[in-house]
Enzyme design. Sequence first.
Site, PDB file in Angstrom:
ATOM      1  N   TYR A 169       0.833  -1.205   0.000  1.00  0.00           N
ATOM      2  CA  TYR A 169       0.000   0.000   0.000  1.00  0.00           C
ATOM      3  C   TYR A 169       0.875   1.267   0.000  1.00  0.00           C
ATOM      4  O   TYR A 169       0.610   2.213  -0.749  1.00  0.00           O
ATOM      5  CB  TYR A 169      -0.885  -0.060   1.249  1.00  0.00           C
ATOM      6  CG  TYR A 169      -1.888   1.036   1.410  1.00  0.00           C
ATOM      7  CD1 TYR A 169      -2.998   1.137   0.578  1.00  0.00           C
ATOM      8  CD2 TYR A 169      -1.757   1.977   2.439  1.00  0.00           C
ATOM      9  CE1 TYR A 169      -3.946   2.144   0.759  1.00  0.00           C
ATOM     10  CE2 TYR A 169      -2.695   2.974   2.624  1.00  0.00           C
ATOM     11  CZ  TYR A 169      -3.786   3.052   1.785  1.00  0.00           C
ATOM     12  OH  TYR A 169      -4.714   4.042   1.972  1.00  0.00           O
ATOM     13  N   LYS A 173       0.886   4.022  -2.889  1.00  0.00           N
ATOM     14  CA  LYS A 173       0.453   5.388  -2.594  1.00  0.00           C
ATOM     15  C   LYS A 173       1.557   6.413  -2.881  1.00  0.00           C
ATOM     16  O   LYS A 173       1.267   7.544  -3.268  1.00  0.00           O
ATOM     17  CB  LYS A 173      -0.012   5.490  -1.132  1.00  0.00           C
ATOM     18  CG  LYS A 173      -1.351   4.805  -0.872  1.00  0.00           C
ATOM     19  CD  LYS A 173      -2.424   5.270  -1.847  1.00  0.00           C
ATOM     20  CE  LYS A 173      -3.833   5.109  -1.338  1.00  0.00           C
ATOM     21  NZ  LYS A 173      -4.849   5.443  -2.354  1.00  0.00           N
TER      22      LYS A 173
HETATM   23  P1  NAI Z   1     -13.445   2.166   1.425  1.00  0.00           P
HETATM   24  O1  NAI Z   1     -12.993   0.752   1.514  1.00  0.00           O
HETATM   25  O2  NAI Z   1     -14.603   2.610   2.264  1.00  0.00           O
HETATM   26  O3  NAI Z   1     -13.769   2.551  -0.097  1.00  0.00           O
HETATM   27  C1  NAI Z   1     -13.025   2.083  -1.183  1.00  0.00           C
HETATM   28  C2  NAI Z   1     -13.984   1.762  -2.311  1.00  0.00           C
HETATM   29  O4  NAI Z   1     -13.229   1.357  -3.461  1.00  0.00           O
HETATM   30  C3  NAI Z   1     -14.928   0.606  -1.956  1.00  0.00           C
HETATM   31  O5  NAI Z   1     -16.287   1.017  -2.113  1.00  0.00           O
HETATM   32  C4  NAI Z   1     -14.542  -0.500  -2.944  1.00  0.00           C
HETATM   33  O6  NAI Z   1     -15.628  -1.297  -3.375  1.00  0.00           O
HETATM   34  C5  NAI Z   1     -13.946   0.308  -4.098  1.00  0.00           C
HETATM   35  N1  NAI Z   1     -13.037  -0.489  -4.938  1.00  0.00           N
HETATM   36  C6  NAI Z   1     -12.111  -1.386  -4.540  1.00  0.00           C
HETATM   37  N2  NAI Z   1     -11.491  -1.929  -5.599  1.00  0.00           N
HETATM   38  C7  NAI Z   1     -12.032  -1.357  -6.718  1.00  0.00           C
HETATM   39  C8  NAI Z   1     -11.801  -1.508  -8.119  1.00  0.00           C
HETATM   40  N3  NAI Z   1     -10.892  -2.358  -8.570  1.00  0.00           N
HETATM   41  N4  NAI Z   1     -12.528  -0.734  -8.971  1.00  0.00           N
HETATM   42  C9  NAI Z   1     -13.464   0.136  -8.519  1.00  0.00           C
HETATM   43  N5  NAI Z   1     -13.738   0.283  -7.200  1.00  0.00           N
HETATM   44  C10 NAI Z   1     -13.031  -0.442  -6.302  1.00  0.00           C
HETATM   45  O7  NAI Z   1     -12.148   3.067   1.751  1.00  0.00           O
HETATM   46  P2  NAI Z   1     -11.963   4.638   2.053  1.00  0.00           P
HETATM   47  O8  NAI Z   1     -11.408   4.763   3.412  1.00  0.00           O
HETATM   48  O9  NAI Z   1     -13.167   5.407   1.684  1.00  0.00           O
HETATM   49  O10 NAI Z   1     -10.761   4.972   1.046  1.00  0.00           O
HETATM   50  C11 NAI Z   1     -10.869   5.758  -0.115  1.00  0.00           C
HETATM   51  C12 NAI Z   1      -9.479   6.113  -0.596  1.00  0.00           C
HETATM   52  O11 NAI Z   1      -8.788   6.900   0.370  1.00  0.00           O
HETATM   53  C13 NAI Z   1      -8.587   4.887  -0.879  1.00  0.00           C
HETATM   54  O12 NAI Z   1      -7.799   5.148  -2.006  1.00  0.00           O
HETATM   55  C14 NAI Z   1      -7.735   4.825   0.366  1.00  0.00           C
HETATM   56  O13 NAI Z   1      -6.517   4.166   0.120  1.00  0.00           O
HETATM   57  C15 NAI Z   1      -7.546   6.294   0.672  1.00  0.00           C
HETATM   58  N6  NAI Z   1      -7.154   6.546   2.055  1.00  0.00           N
HETATM   59  C16 NAI Z   1      -8.055   6.383   3.079  1.00  0.00           C
HETATM   60  C17 NAI Z   1      -7.670   6.659   4.372  1.00  0.00           C
HETATM   61  C18 NAI Z   1      -8.627   6.616   5.505  1.00  0.00           C
HETATM   62  O14 NAI Z   1      -8.271   7.095   6.579  1.00  0.00           O
HETATM   63  N7  NAI Z   1      -9.820   6.090   5.336  1.00  0.00           N
HETATM   64  C19 NAI Z   1      -6.279   7.026   4.708  1.00  0.00           C
HETATM   65  C20 NAI Z   1      -5.421   7.181   3.573  1.00  0.00           C
HETATM   66  C21 NAI Z   1      -5.864   6.935   2.299  1.00  0.00           C
END
Ligand code: NAI
Length: 308
Positions: A169, A173
């Site tokens: 990851y 990133k």
């Molecule tokens: P989440 O798990 O709630 O949402 C991620 C979404 O991406 C899910 O709905 C999933 O179905 C979708 N997804 C996964 N693989 C996919 C694919 N191949 N094609 C299309 N959709 C796909 O996670 P969250 O927390 O909302 O994260 C959103 C972004 O923010 C991610 O890139 C994560 O790495 C980044 N992030 C989040 C942090 C946090 O504190 N929540 C911290 C740092 C980064």
Amino acid sequence: MVPQLKKLLEGKAVVVTGAGGGIGRDFALAMAAAGARVVVNDIGTSVKGEGRDASPAQKVVDEIRAAGGTAVHNSDSVAEWESANRIVQCAMDAFGRLDAVINNAGILRDRFFFNMSVDEWRAVIDVHLNGSFHVSRAAAPFFKSQDSGCYVHMTSTSGLVGNLGQANYAAAKLGIVGLSKSIALDMAKYKVRSNCISPFAWSRMIGSIPTETDEQKARVEKLKAMETAKIAPLAVFLASDAARDVSGQIFAVRANEIFIMSQSRPLRSVHRAEGWTAESIGAHAMPALRAHFYPLDRSQDVFSWDPL
Ligand code: NAI
């Protein structure tokens, strides 16, 4: 009569990947509320990227429509080139244009490096780094020919600072940061902008923290202040024409704090006219440079205060 103010994203069409839940869902809702027509992309998978479900993204589309906005659902994966192209094509088919790509889709396969399998490495690189490349590259010809466009990519302090058990990851990133800067440089002459957001948000991605002791419960209550919706205003701003002079930057958002993050520059150099030997590096260069070494910090060592 009070004249109606033009909404910030009026007339624009945007793709938000991974918009079925978490941060991406709030991006889609906020972009639609700001007047954009939205492609709500999501394969509806688990945090680990297992299984598929079209209903979360469709629910977000329904929510947007119920609020009077315009959105379509797309369930193609960002992780393969052909399907990523269909995401961009979906915007062209539905709205006849595309103005912003928000690369937000993500999964986790955490494991200490010495145990990490090739599959765990590849799965995470494919969704985050390759996925961000695929969707960005698919949109690039449209952005180039219309002489405008904007990318917002999600990075993480796991890569920018460090974290345990996330080599896949963190690498993905930090790779996205390089991708974003390269797009910003390569496409500046076409007035295309590219920026990163490093979010901190209470989503299912970090929602599995144990809450058995009172101390753990208190900590989790504080973390819940990092609402996913708090990230969206910056993404809406970056997607708007008001951000026309903002490109190649890395921002972080945590509850009510917004940060501009540093980018790598030389800190100090040492020079020896006759050149270096391994011995003189040990005797002279390392002692001189050591004052600027970074400790083996993790994200929480740097962001050490409670979310505000
Ligand atoms: P989440 O798990 O709630 O949402 C991620 C979404 O991406 C899910 O709905 C999933 O179905 C979708 N997804 C996964 N693989 C996919 C694919 N191949 N094609 C299309 N959709 C796909 O996670 P969250 O927390 O909302 O994260 C959103 C972004 O923010 C991610 O890139 C994560 O790495 C980044 N992030 C989040 C942090 C946090 O504190 N929540 C911290 C740092 C980064």
